[in-house]
Write an enzyme that holds these catalytic residues in place. Structure first.
Site, PDB file in Angstrom:
ATOM      1  N   LEU A 144      21.084   8.811 -56.132  1.00 15.42           N
ATOM      2  CA  LEU A 144      22.488   9.140 -56.263  1.00 15.42           C
ATOM      3  C   LEU A 144      23.361   7.882 -56.251  1.00 15.42           C
ATOM      4  O   LEU A 144      23.099   6.952 -55.494  1.00 15.42           O
ATOM      5  CB  LEU A 144      22.887  10.054 -55.091  1.00 15.42           C
ATOM      6  CG  LEU A 144      24.343  10.472 -55.074  1.00 15.42           C
ATOM      7  CD1 LEU A 144      24.433  11.980 -55.034  1.00 15.42           C
ATOM      8  CD2 LEU A 144      25.049   9.848 -53.900  1.00 15.42           C
ATOM      9  N   HIS A 145      24.376   7.879 -57.087  1.00 16.15           N
ATOM     10  CA  HIS A 145      25.362   6.798 -57.106  1.00 16.15           C
ATOM     11  C   HIS A 145      26.652   7.343 -57.699  1.00 16.15           C
ATOM     12  O   HIS A 145      26.635   8.187 -58.577  1.00 16.15           O
ATOM     13  CB  HIS A 145      24.853   5.587 -57.904  1.00 16.15           C
ATOM     14  CG  HIS A 145      24.369   5.928 -59.288  1.00 16.15           C
ATOM     15  ND1 HIS A 145      23.163   6.543 -59.525  1.00 16.15           N
ATOM     16  CD2 HIS A 145      24.946   5.738 -60.494  1.00 16.15           C
ATOM     17  CE1 HIS A 145      23.005   6.719 -60.831  1.00 16.15           C
ATOM     18  NE2 HIS A 145      24.077   6.240 -61.445  1.00 16.15           N
ATOM     19  N   GLN A 146      27.767   6.873 -57.156  1.00 17.35           N
ATOM     20  CA  GLN A 146      29.079   7.294 -57.641  1.00 17.35           C
ATOM     21  C   GLN A 146      29.750   6.125 -58.346  1.00 17.35           C
ATOM     22  O   GLN A 146      29.860   5.032 -57.798  1.00 17.35           O
ATOM     23  CB  GLN A 146      29.967   7.769 -56.493  1.00 17.35           C
ATOM     24  CG  GLN A 146      31.355   8.164 -56.988  1.00 17.35           C
ATOM     25  CD  GLN A 146      32.084   9.031 -56.010  1.00 17.35           C
ATOM     26  OE1 GLN A 146      31.790  10.208 -55.911  1.00 17.35           O
ATOM     27  NE2 GLN A 146      33.021   8.456 -55.292  1.00 17.35           N
TER      28      GLN A 146
END
Length: 186
Positions: A144-146
């Site tokens: 996950l990465h934003q």
């Protein structure tokens, strides 16, 4: 140079008939397009760039800041200068799998990233988001990465639309140094 060592007389040798357009070549992007260095599976480890980055120096890993559970890193293939991502240290694919503490720090890092980018680069706005799963556009779906993408009026012009090329006015290393310095002052 031609195979015989002489100068190239025209672009026809490389691109067929001339169409009057100049071309900007970005062969370094082929690594991204082909998906090289992307993890093939959902397991944590050194093949995951988001697991590997924290093991490098901040400059080598393009890390802007580190927290307890989350870090901020520049995107290696940015849409705009200052495009960074907030990433949990823990290898987790789905937002719903984050702990409450990870969600809180991810949110705080996203806010801080916006404040820092505003102070250094004065964008007119931001795109924020995360793509969950490869079908949703996640380049690295396993971790996950934003994205925190600064935007300026007129930053989307003919280059990405027609030329499939982004013009970035600053080297990643320079952006990393500026943003890291400002992060400690924000």
């Amino acid at each position: 140079m031609t195979e015989s060592g002489g100068p190239v007389e025209s672009s026809q040798e490389f691109a067929g008939e001339s169409d009057g357009f100049g071309r900007l070549w970005t062969p370094h992007r082929m690594v991204y397009i082909k998906g090289e260095n992307k993890p093939d599976h959902a397991e944590a480890g050194q093949d995951c760039p988001f697991c590997a980055a924290p093991g490098r120096s901040d400059a080598d890993g393009l890390i802007v800041a580190r927290g307890e559970l989350v870090y901020a890193v520049l995107n290696l293939y940015p849409y705009n200068s200052g495009h960074l991502m907030t990433v949990p240290f823990r290898h987790v694919a789905d937002y719903a799998e984050l702990t409450d503490a990870e969600v809180a720090e991810l949110g705080a890092f996203t806010q801080r990233a916006m404040t820092v980018i505003r102070s250094v680069m004065a964008p007119h706005g931001f795109n924020l988001g995360m793509n969950q799963g490869s079908v949703a556009g996640a380049g690295i779906a396993a971790h996950l990465h934003q994205h925190v993408v600064p935007r300026w009026g007129g930053d989307t012009n003919f280059m990405p639309i027609v030329g499939h090329t982004r013009v970035l006015p600053e080297l990643l290393a320079d952006a990393q140094q500026k943003l890291s310095a400002a992060w400690t002052q924000a």
